[in-house]
Each structure stands twice: as structure tokens, then as C-alpha cells.
Design an enzyme around this catalytic site. Structure first.
Site: not given
Ligand code: AMP
Length: 251
Positions: A28, A30, A32, A34-35, A59, A148, A174
């Protein structure tokens, strides 16, 4: 990097590469670290990497949460360019939901627990959009974060239940130095909220019981939605002001 928003065009473009391995990272935006970790892993394991950025309205159970969801599209795009990602898919709601969401993918058991208990329809929105995206991109591997974990397990369950030809890859969470899991929503925290947020992962990892953790979080101003252990994983969700944080740890 080539960018597409039209599903048919995206699909047609990728069908030119049926002899190559395609890795897909749905997001989605933004971004960081993790992405970035998911994208790096996809780069290592595939010949072609596709990233999608789509803030999926179906969602969100709460309009304010959707309207306040952070966005940094320009920065995201420069990250993707730097990482040599091959394709960015940025559909609109109308592109992805020509049916206006009259067709849905629903899981009727685990999706009603944990986050599903307070976020009505959340996982139906998640599974529906993931199914749509996987049908458009048709990757060999799709990457999801353990951060998640309920989402990850539900997506894996959907892929199994519908005999979908994709391997779901789970990637570790992360974290910041103080243990807080990276999340796009962290940037909505005020400074004092950010300070006490570190208590959340710290207590999840502690020897205390779920109930004791919930009590201590509440006492420190982190309003607990749930702290529950399922299958050796402790899951939690808390509110800091209006910001909802989730996390999970292996016990
Ligand atoms: P989102 O943009 O929040 O929907 O996340 C996109 C993907 O990144 C999803 O599969 C999340 O589980 C993953 N994600 C979000 N935060 C983290 C994190 N801190 N460490 C690893 N993966 C992450």
C-alpha cells in the site's frame, strides 16, 4: 521501470515474459525498510520483479483510517527505480473493482478472529484484492511480511483452497532498534507516542501471560484491542491515540 495502471495492459505486458520467473510484492506504499526487505528478496529470487502500490479501500473498516493512511508516492517510485524493480503496478479503485466489489473472497473462520473481530470485513477486502492482483500479475512467487501474520496465513490458505499457481513467501519482520516493528502507520505517531510504542514488542516478548501484558499495556496508555496466543504465536493489537499497531512474536 515501467509503470502500468490498467490491469489488462499489465497482464499483456507480463505475458511477454512467460519463460521468466516473476516475483510480486503487493504493497500500500509509504515504503519503509520492511517493504524494501521484501523487494530485495524478490529481486534475489526472480528474473522479473513487480511491485504494486494500491491503498485498498475495501479492507478499511474505518473511513478516517483510510483518509489518514500515509502516502509518499514520489519517494516510493525513486526507491523502486534505485532498486531496479522492473514493473510498478498502480491501479485505481475503478481499475481493480469493475464489479464495484459485488464479488468477494471470504474466509469464514480465522479471518473472524484477532484483527477480524474488531475490523469487520477487513480480511475479505484483503483476500479479494490479493486474488485480483495475483490473477493480473500471475507471479511464480508472491512476498508477504510476517509482521501481518494473520494476513499471511489467510493468503496462504486462500492460495491452497483455490489451487492457485503461486508460491507464498513469508519474510521476517523488520524492526526499529528499540524493537518496534516498522509500519507505514508509525509515521502517524506523535513523538511521545513513539517513545512508549516500544513497550508493545517488549511485552509481547516477555514471560508474562496474555492477560498480564494487556493489563500492563493499558496501564501505560496503549489501549489494548487484543493480546492472544494461537499456535505458539503471540498476536497483539493496540491503539496509541488513533493509530492502531499490530505485531506478533514466536514464543
Ligand atoms: P503494507 O504496505 O503495509 O500493506 O505492507 C506490504 C507488505 O509489507 C505486507 O506483506 C506486509 O506484511 C509487509 N510488511 C509491512 N511491515 C513489515 C515489516 N516491518 N517487516 C517485514 N514486512 C513488512
Amino acid at each position: 521501470m515501467k509503470t502500468f495502471s490498467d490491469p489488462a495492459e499489465m497482464k499483456r505486458e507480463l505475458q511477454r515474459h512467460t519463460n521468466m520467473s516473476i516475483g510480486f510484492v503487493p504493497t500500500m506504499g509509504a515504503f519503509h525498510q520492511g517493504h524494501i526487505s521484501l523487494i530485495e528478496r524478490a529481486k534475489e529470487e526472480n528474473q522479473i520483479v513487480v511491485v504494486s502500490i494500491f491503498v485498498n479501500p475495501t479492507q478499511f473498516d474505518n473511513k478516517d483510517d483510510l483518509n489518514n493512511y500515509p502516502s509518499s508516492l514520489e519517494d516510493d517510485i525513486s526507491f523502486l527505480n534505485k532498486m531496479n524493480v522492473d514493473y510498478l503496478f498502480t491501479p485505481s479503485y475503478a481499475d481493480l473493482y469493475p464489479d464495484n466489489y459485488v464479488y468477494k473472497v471470504e474466509e469464514t473462520s480465522f479471518s473472524k478472529e484477532l484483527c477480524g473481530r474488531s475490523r469487520d470485513g477487513h480480511f475479505t477486502g484483503v483476500l479479494t484484492v490479493v486474488m485480483k492482483l495475483l490473477n493480473i500479475i500471475q507471479p511464480g512467487k508472491a512476498y508477504f511480511g510476517e509482521k501481518d501474520r494473520q494476513q499471511l496465513l489467510l493468503v496462504q490458505g486462500m492460495v491452497d483452497a483455490f489451487f492457485m499457481d503461486v508460491k507464498v513467501i513469508a519474510s521476517p519482520t523488520v524492526r526499529e532498534k528499540d524493537g518496534l516493528a516498522l509500519s507505514s502507520r508509525n509515521r502517524l505517531l506523535k513523538e511521545d507516542e513513539r517513545q512508549i510504542a516500544a513497550l508493545f514488542p517488549k511485552l509481547l516478548n516477555s514471560e508474562k501471560s496474555d492477560a498480564e501484558i494487556a493489563e500492563e499495556l493499558n496501564r501505560n496508555g496503549l489501549k489494548t484491542d487484543y493480546i492472544e496466543t494461537h499456535g505458539g504465536i503471540r498476536y497483539g493489537a493496540v491503539f496509541l491515540g488513533n493509530v492502531r499497531l499490530i505485531d506478533n512474536v514466536k514464543l
